[in-house]
Design a protein around this motif. Structure first.
Motif, PDB file in Angstrom:
ATOM      1  N   HIS A  87      -6.374   4.250 -15.862  1.00 18.06           N
ATOM      2  CA  HIS A  87      -5.992   2.889 -15.191  1.00 18.06           C
ATOM      3  C   HIS A  87      -6.887   2.362 -14.259  1.00 18.06           C
ATOM      4  O   HIS A  87      -6.460   1.963 -13.061  1.00 18.06           O
ATOM      5  N   SER A  88      -7.999   2.123 -14.744  1.00 15.30           N
ATOM      6  CA  SER A  88      -8.971   1.458 -13.829  1.00 15.30           C
ATOM      7  C   SER A  88      -8.815   0.021 -13.599  1.00 15.30           C
ATOM      8  O   SER A  88      -9.606  -0.291 -12.976  1.00 15.30           O
ATOM      9  N   ARG A  89      -7.838  -0.499 -14.186  1.00 16.55           N
ATOM     10  CA  ARG A  89      -7.572  -2.057 -13.780  1.00 16.55           C
ATOM     11  C   ARG A  89      -6.695  -2.029 -12.653  1.00 16.55           C
ATOM     12  O   ARG A  89      -6.841  -2.942 -11.952  1.00 16.55           O
ATOM     13  N   LEU A  90      -6.159  -1.047 -12.125  1.00 17.06           N
ATOM     14  CA  LEU A  90      -5.510  -0.980 -10.736  1.00 17.06           C
ATOM     15  C   LEU A  90      -6.263  -1.075  -9.616  1.00 17.06           C
ATOM     16  O   LEU A  90      -7.283  -0.391  -9.667  1.00 17.06           O
ATOM     17  N   GLU A  91      -5.945  -2.077  -8.766  1.00 16.87           N
ATOM     18  CA  GLU A  91      -6.869  -2.235  -7.469  1.00 16.87           C
ATOM     19  C   GLU A  91      -6.482  -0.968  -6.768  1.00 16.87           C
ATOM     20  O   GLU A  91      -5.522  -0.206  -6.843  1.00 16.87           O
ATOM     21  N   TRP A  92      -7.497  -0.614  -5.704  1.00 17.32           N
ATOM     22  CA  TRP A  92      -7.153   0.391  -4.932  1.00 17.32           C
ATOM     23  C   TRP A  92      -5.759   0.792  -3.999  1.00 17.32           C
ATOM     24  O   TRP A  92      -5.395   1.659  -4.063  1.00 17.32           O
ATOM     25  N   PRO A  93      -5.209  -0.446  -3.642  1.00 18.22           N
ATOM     26  CA  PRO A  93      -3.994  -0.137  -2.892  1.00 18.22           C
ATOM     27  C   PRO A  93      -2.995   0.146  -3.862  1.00 18.22           C
ATOM     28  O   PRO A  93      -2.240   1.568  -3.665  1.00 18.22           O
ATOM     29  N   ALA A  94      -2.896  -0.145  -5.170  1.00 17.20           N
ATOM     30  CA  ALA A  94      -1.863   0.167  -6.231  1.00 17.20           C
ATOM     31  C   ALA A  94      -2.415   1.627  -6.489  1.00 17.20           C
ATOM     32  O   ALA A  94      -1.269   2.486  -6.763  1.00 17.20           O
ATOM     33  N   THR A  95      -3.466   1.781  -6.735  1.00 18.08           N
ATOM     34  CA  THR A  95      -3.808   3.397  -7.135  1.00 18.08           C
ATOM     35  C   THR A  95      -3.696   4.327  -6.176  1.00 18.08           C
ATOM     36  O   THR A  95      -3.156   5.235  -6.602  1.00 18.08           O
ATOM     37  N   HIS A  96      -3.634   3.834  -4.905  1.00 15.62           N
ATOM     38  CA  HIS A  96      -3.429   4.795  -3.692  1.00 15.62           C
ATOM     39  C   HIS A  96      -1.879   4.896  -3.611  1.00 15.62           C
ATOM     40  O   HIS A  96      -1.289   6.257  -3.512  1.00 15.62           O
ATOM     41  N   MET A 120      13.845  16.243  -0.849  1.00 15.37           N
ATOM     42  CA  MET A 120      13.583  15.314   0.198  1.00 15.37           C
ATOM     43  C   MET A 120      13.580  14.024  -0.728  1.00 15.37           C
ATOM     44  O   MET A 120      13.248  13.908  -1.802  1.00 15.37           O
ATOM     45  N   SER A 121      14.347  13.124  -0.094  1.00 14.70           N
ATOM     46  CA  SER A 121      14.189  11.584  -0.761  1.00 14.70           C
ATOM     47  C   SER A 121      13.325  10.689   0.115  1.00 14.70           C
ATOM     48  O   SER A 121      13.231  10.751   1.120  1.00 14.70           O
ATOM     49  N   GLY A 122      12.877   9.559  -0.596  1.00 10.70           N
ATOM     50  CA  GLY A 122      12.230   8.672   0.282  1.00 10.70           C
ATOM     51  C   GLY A 122      11.636   7.647  -0.891  1.00 10.70           C
ATOM     52  O   GLY A 122      12.016   7.778  -2.109  1.00 10.70           O
ATOM     53  N   TYR A 123      10.737   6.905  -0.156  1.00 12.74           N
ATOM     54  CA  TYR A 123       9.969   5.830  -1.167  1.00 12.74           C
ATOM     55  C   TYR A 123       8.520   5.769  -0.687  1.00 12.74           C
ATOM     56  O   TYR A 123       8.208   5.788   0.482  1.00 12.74           O
ATOM     57  N   VAL A 124       7.604   5.288  -1.694  1.00 10.99           N
ATOM     58  CA  VAL A 124       6.535   4.881  -1.125  1.00 10.99           C
ATOM     59  C   VAL A 124       6.429   3.142  -1.237  1.00 10.99           C
ATOM     60  O   VAL A 124       6.625   2.906  -2.209  1.00 10.99           O
ATOM     61  N   LEU A 125       5.809   2.751  -0.085  1.00 15.17           N
ATOM     62  CA  LEU A 125       5.891   1.325  -0.023  1.00 15.17           C
ATOM     63  C   LEU A 125       4.703   0.860  -0.372  1.00 15.17           C
ATOM     64  O   LEU A 125       3.416   1.324   0.394  1.00 15.17           O
ATOM     65  N   ASP A 126       4.313   0.079  -1.355  1.00 15.18           N
ATOM     66  CA  ASP A 126       3.191  -0.501  -1.743  1.00 15.18           C
ATOM     67  C   ASP A 126       2.633  -1.857  -0.835  1.00 15.18           C
ATOM     68  O   ASP A 126       3.622  -2.161  -0.050  1.00 15.18           O
ATOM     69  N   ASP A 127       1.695  -2.148  -1.107  1.00 13.87           N
ATOM     70  CA  ASP A 127       1.021  -3.410  -0.092  1.00 13.87           C
ATOM     71  C   ASP A 127       1.918  -4.612  -0.427  1.00 13.87           C
ATOM     72  O   ASP A 127       2.096  -5.248   0.464  1.00 13.87           O
ATOM     73  N   LEU A 128       2.256  -4.910  -1.659  1.00 18.49           N
ATOM     74  CA  LEU A 128       3.181  -6.111  -1.932  1.00 18.49           C
ATOM     75  C   LEU A 128       4.762  -6.062  -1.318  1.00 18.49           C
ATOM     76  O   LEU A 128       4.995  -7.097  -0.927  1.00 18.49           O
ATOM     77  N   ALA A 129       5.357  -4.871  -1.372  1.00 18.26           N
ATOM     78  CA  ALA A 129       6.503  -4.759  -0.419  1.00 18.26           C
ATOM     79  C   ALA A 129       6.215  -4.748   1.005  1.00 18.26           C
ATOM     80  O   ALA A 129       6.901  -5.459   1.596  1.00 18.26           O
ATOM     81  N   LEU A 130       5.084  -4.236   1.589  1.00 19.01           N
ATOM     82  CA  LEU A 130       4.900  -4.483   2.987  1.00 19.01           C
ATOM     83  C   LEU A 130       4.663  -6.080   3.336  1.00 19.01           C
ATOM     84  O   LEU A 130       5.102  -6.572   4.341  1.00 19.01           O
ATOM     85  N   SER A 131       3.770  -6.574   2.441  1.00 17.80           N
ATOM     86  CA  SER A 131       3.864  -8.090   2.709  1.00 17.80           C
ATOM     87  C   SER A 131       4.938  -8.990   2.659  1.00 17.80           C
ATOM     88  O   SER A 131       5.259  -9.723   3.487  1.00 17.80           O
ATOM     89  N   ALA A 132       5.632  -8.525   1.755  1.00 18.57           N
ATOM     90  CA  ALA A 132       6.984  -9.152   1.471  1.00 18.57           C
ATOM     91  C   ALA A 132       7.967  -9.106   2.458  1.00 18.57           C
ATOM     92  O   ALA A 132       8.627 -10.198   3.061  1.00 18.57           O
ATOM     93  N   GLY A 133       8.132  -7.905   3.015  1.00 19.61           N
ATOM     94  CA  GLY A 133       9.032  -7.578   4.159  1.00 19.61           C
ATOM     95  C   GLY A 133       8.691  -7.842   5.560  1.00 19.61           C
ATOM     96  O   GLY A 133       9.376  -7.830   6.352  1.00 19.61           O
ATOM     97  N   LEU A 134       7.273  -7.641   5.638  1.00 19.75           N
ATOM     98  CA  LEU A 134       6.740  -7.689   7.106  1.00 19.75           C
ATOM     99  C   LEU A 134       5.758  -8.895   7.369  1.00 19.75           C
ATOM    100  O   LEU A 134       5.560  -9.171   8.411  1.00 19.75           O
TER     101      LEU A 134
END
Length: 131
Positions: free
Chosen positions: A92-101, A1-15
């Motif tokens: 990677h404790s520096r990652l915020e929760w959205p990036a960690t997810h 299967m091919s696809g992508y994970v969209l993070d919060d920054l991509a969602l904000s930039a695109g929508l």
């Protein structure tokens, strides 16, 4: 299967009008492609929640798109405690929760993360693509 994970920054930039015209068009193309049988899109719920802060109607807009898409084309994915999540929080404790997810989902599925800040995932063993 091919696809992508969209993070919060991509969602904000695109929508949410925080990105460029190119980013909005690219995310629109990816959403349309997923609906038409192309690569699937996985949206971590914490990324959607974070992006919704930039545009309160974003979650409803994305839900409207998902409601007309074929099953599995675009998924909102919940956060589950897994070994990937534990390792990310430890190393990677520096990652915020959205990036960690997003990173945990990418590790679990083998899909690359689409973002507008690839440096955000520096040192994390995931594939990252720029939106």
């Amino acid at each position: 299967m091919s696809g992508y994970v969209l993070d919060d920054l991509a969602l904000s930039a695109g929508l949410a009008d925080t990105g460029s015209e190119h980013q909005r068009r690219e995310l629109s193309r990816l959403l349309r492609g997923a609906i038409d049988g192309g690569p699937t899109l996985d949206v971590p719920a914490l990324c959607l929640a974070q992006a919704t802060e930039a545009r309160p109607g974003l979650a409803g807009h994305l839900a409207d798109i998902i409601a007309v898409a074929p099953a599995g084309a675009i998924d909102i994915c919940g956060l589950t405690r897994t070994g990937h999540l534990d390792t990310l929080r430890e190393r990677h404790s520096r990652l915020e929760w959205p990036a960690t997810h997003a990173a945990a989902l990418a590790l679990a599925t083998g899909l690359p993360i689409l973002t507008v800040d690839s440096d955000r995932y520096g040192g994390v063993a995931v594939d990252v693509l720029h939106l």
